[in-house]
Design an enzyme around this catalytic site. Structure first.
Site, PDB file in Angstrom:
ATOM      1  N   LEU A 232       0.806  -1.339   0.032  1.00 41.25           N
ATOM      2  CA  LEU A 232       0.139   0.075   0.017  1.00 41.25           C
ATOM      3  C   LEU A 232       0.652   1.225   0.012  1.00 41.25           C
ATOM      4  O   LEU A 232       0.391   2.593  -0.288  1.00 41.25           O
ATOM      5  CB  LEU A 232      -0.924  -0.032   1.328  1.00 41.25           C
ATOM      6  CG  LEU A 232      -2.168  -1.167   1.335  1.00 41.25           C
ATOM      7  CD1 LEU A 232      -2.785  -1.135   2.570  1.00 41.25           C
ATOM      8  CD2 LEU A 232      -3.241  -0.709   0.144  1.00 41.25           C
ATOM      9  N   GLY A 233       2.051   1.269   0.552  1.00 40.45           N
ATOM     10  CA  GLY A 233       2.871   2.419   0.480  1.00 40.45           C
ATOM     11  C   GLY A 233       4.159   1.950   1.443  1.00 40.45           C
ATOM     12  O   GLY A 233       4.206   1.139   2.219  1.00 40.45           O
TER      13      GLY A 233
ATOM     14  N   GLY B 237       6.552   4.400   4.392  1.00 41.24           N
ATOM     15  CA  GLY B 237       6.560   5.666   5.157  1.00 41.24           C
ATOM     16  C   GLY B 237       8.163   5.761   5.268  1.00 41.24           C
ATOM     17  O   GLY B 237       8.856   5.015   4.818  1.00 41.24           O
TER      18      GLY B 237
ATOM     19  N   VAL C 294       3.644  -0.461   4.364  1.00 40.97           N
ATOM     20  CA  VAL C 294       2.235  -0.998   4.688  1.00 40.97           C
ATOM     21  C   VAL C 294       1.790  -1.877   3.497  1.00 40.97           C
ATOM     22  O   VAL C 294       2.043  -1.598   2.480  1.00 40.97           O
ATOM     23  CB  VAL C 294       1.584   0.200   4.900  1.00 40.97           C
ATOM     24  CG1 VAL C 294       0.131   0.031   5.359  1.00 40.97           C
ATOM     25  CG2 VAL C 294       2.151   1.266   5.757  1.00 40.97           C
TER      26      VAL C 294
ATOM     27  N   LYS D  84       1.208  -2.646   8.894  1.00 36.91           N
ATOM     28  CA  LYS D  84       2.317  -1.645   9.043  1.00 36.91           C
ATOM     29  C   LYS D  84       3.430  -2.379   9.664  1.00 36.91           C
ATOM     30  O   LYS D  84       3.449  -2.812  10.571  1.00 36.91           O
ATOM     31  CB  LYS D  84       1.971  -0.367   9.732  1.00 36.91           C
ATOM     32  CG  LYS D  84       3.133   0.751   9.816  1.00 36.91           C
ATOM     33  CD  LYS D  84       2.696   1.864  10.315  1.00 36.91           C
ATOM     34  CE  LYS D  84       3.627   3.104  10.394  1.00 36.91           C
ATOM     35  NZ  LYS D  84       2.948   4.403  10.912  1.00 36.91           N
TER      36      LYS D  84
ATOM     37  N   ASP E  34       0.820  15.891  12.610  1.00 40.44           N
ATOM     38  CA  ASP E  34       1.163  15.422  11.186  1.00 40.44           C
ATOM     39  C   ASP E  34       0.068  15.194  10.346  1.00 40.44           C
ATOM     40  O   ASP E  34      -0.166  14.305   9.608  1.00 40.44           O
ATOM     41  CB  ASP E  34       2.040  14.228  11.038  1.00 40.44           C
ATOM     42  CG  ASP E  34       2.854  14.159   9.727  1.00 40.44           C
ATOM     43  OD1 ASP E  34       3.127  15.146   9.201  1.00 40.44           O
ATOM     44  OD2 ASP E  34       3.540  13.155   9.524  1.00 40.44           O
TER      45      ASP E  34
END
Ligand code: ADE
Length: 282
Positions: free
Chosen positions: A18-19, A21, A26, A41, A135
């Site tokens: 999903l991505g 960081g 993730v 995560k 954030d």
């Protein structure tokens, strides 16, 4: 990372990445025994130690674990093996608000109102508990598959106000969304999240956050100088909301309660959303 996941996580089927960081990956996963889907995560312990992020990670887990609100990504549980720490989180199939806006160009005022009122509800829940997110940005807001429900994610920089006296002038957050008092390393409080909310509303309505620049230094200078422009297609209500959130002096900025009473949100009913869930936890 992906190739080793199958053997490390026999209880989960890895569906897709999903991505990534700053210190995590993730993945969209399915818990085999119940077929329930989650966002997993994964944080490498070596990176946490190298970058001195142990306290930040423990803080993220401790804070997010206690939160229970429909506009906040649900934290289910965490576990670890020799190399990694795993956080099992609610999966939001619509992805980041950032990507949605990039695909649409910009959002209408009605859609912005519908999504941002949920963000306001989520911030209200956090601020009532003395939690400053620090954030808030388009990339940390996640959507349901039909993009009608919004959830606040990533509590890596969040702080509880009672723990935060020594942290209050730390420069943190993503440059595009940080407030002048944070840039100027002044003490800051809940109003810093309200500034970020102003940047997010602006980003939804125009396609980009107000102080975006090719480099970080220019962004920080623009924030200090309050150098941004409001396009003429914005309604008076949207313009007033953005101006009152992007107020240089944090004491003059709207509070989350003031935001709810702004004409821009006139037709929204806040905190009536508590019965919604993206997927029912088993
Ligand atoms: N990307 C990061 N966190 C996510 C989540 N909880 N759901 C979907 N995509 C994500």
């Amino acid at each position: 990372m992906e190739s080793k996941l199958g053997s490390r996580l026999p209880d989960y089927e890895v569906i897709k990445p999903l991505g990534r960081g700053a210190y995590s990956y993730v993945y969209h996963v399915k818990y085999r025994s119940t077929s329930q889907e989650f966002a997993l995560k994964i944080i490498e312990k070596q990176v946490v130690v190298q970058k001195n992020l142990t306290n930040r990670l423990l803080n993220e887990i401790k804070l997010q674990k206690r939160l229970n609100h429909p506009c906040i990504v649900k934290f289910y549980h965490s576990f670890e093996d020799e190399d990694c720490i795993y956080l099992v989180l609610e999966y939001c199939a619509g992805g980041e608000l950032f990507s949605y806006i990039k695909s649409e160009g910009r959002l209408s005022e009605d859609e912005t109102r519908m999504l941002c009122s949920q963000l306001v509800d989520g911030i209200d829940y956090l601020h009532n508990r003395g939690i400053l997110h620090r954030d808030l940005k388009l990339g940390n807001l996640l959507l349901s598959e039909d993009r009608t429900l919004l959830k606040i994610g990533d509590f890596g920089l969040a702080v509880k106000l009672s723990n935060y006296s020594e942290e209050r002038s730390t420069l943190c957050g993503t440059p595009n969304y940080i407030s002048p008092e944070v840039v100027n390393r002044q003490p800051y409080g809940l109003a810093a999240d309200l500034w970020s909310l102003g940047c997010i509303v602006y980003g939804c309505l125009t396609g980009n956050p107000p102080f975006e620049s090719p480099d970080i230094q220019t962004t920080l200078l623009k924030i200090k100088d309050m150098s941004y422009s409001l396009p003429n297609y914005l309604s008076d209500d949207a313009e007033t909301l953005i101006r009152s959130l992007l107020s240089w002096n944090p004491d003059e900025r709207l509070s989350i309660q003031d935001v709810k009473n702004q004409p821009f949100f006139k037709s929204q009913f806040f905190s009536t959303l508590d019965t919604r869930t993206l997927q029912s936890p088993t």
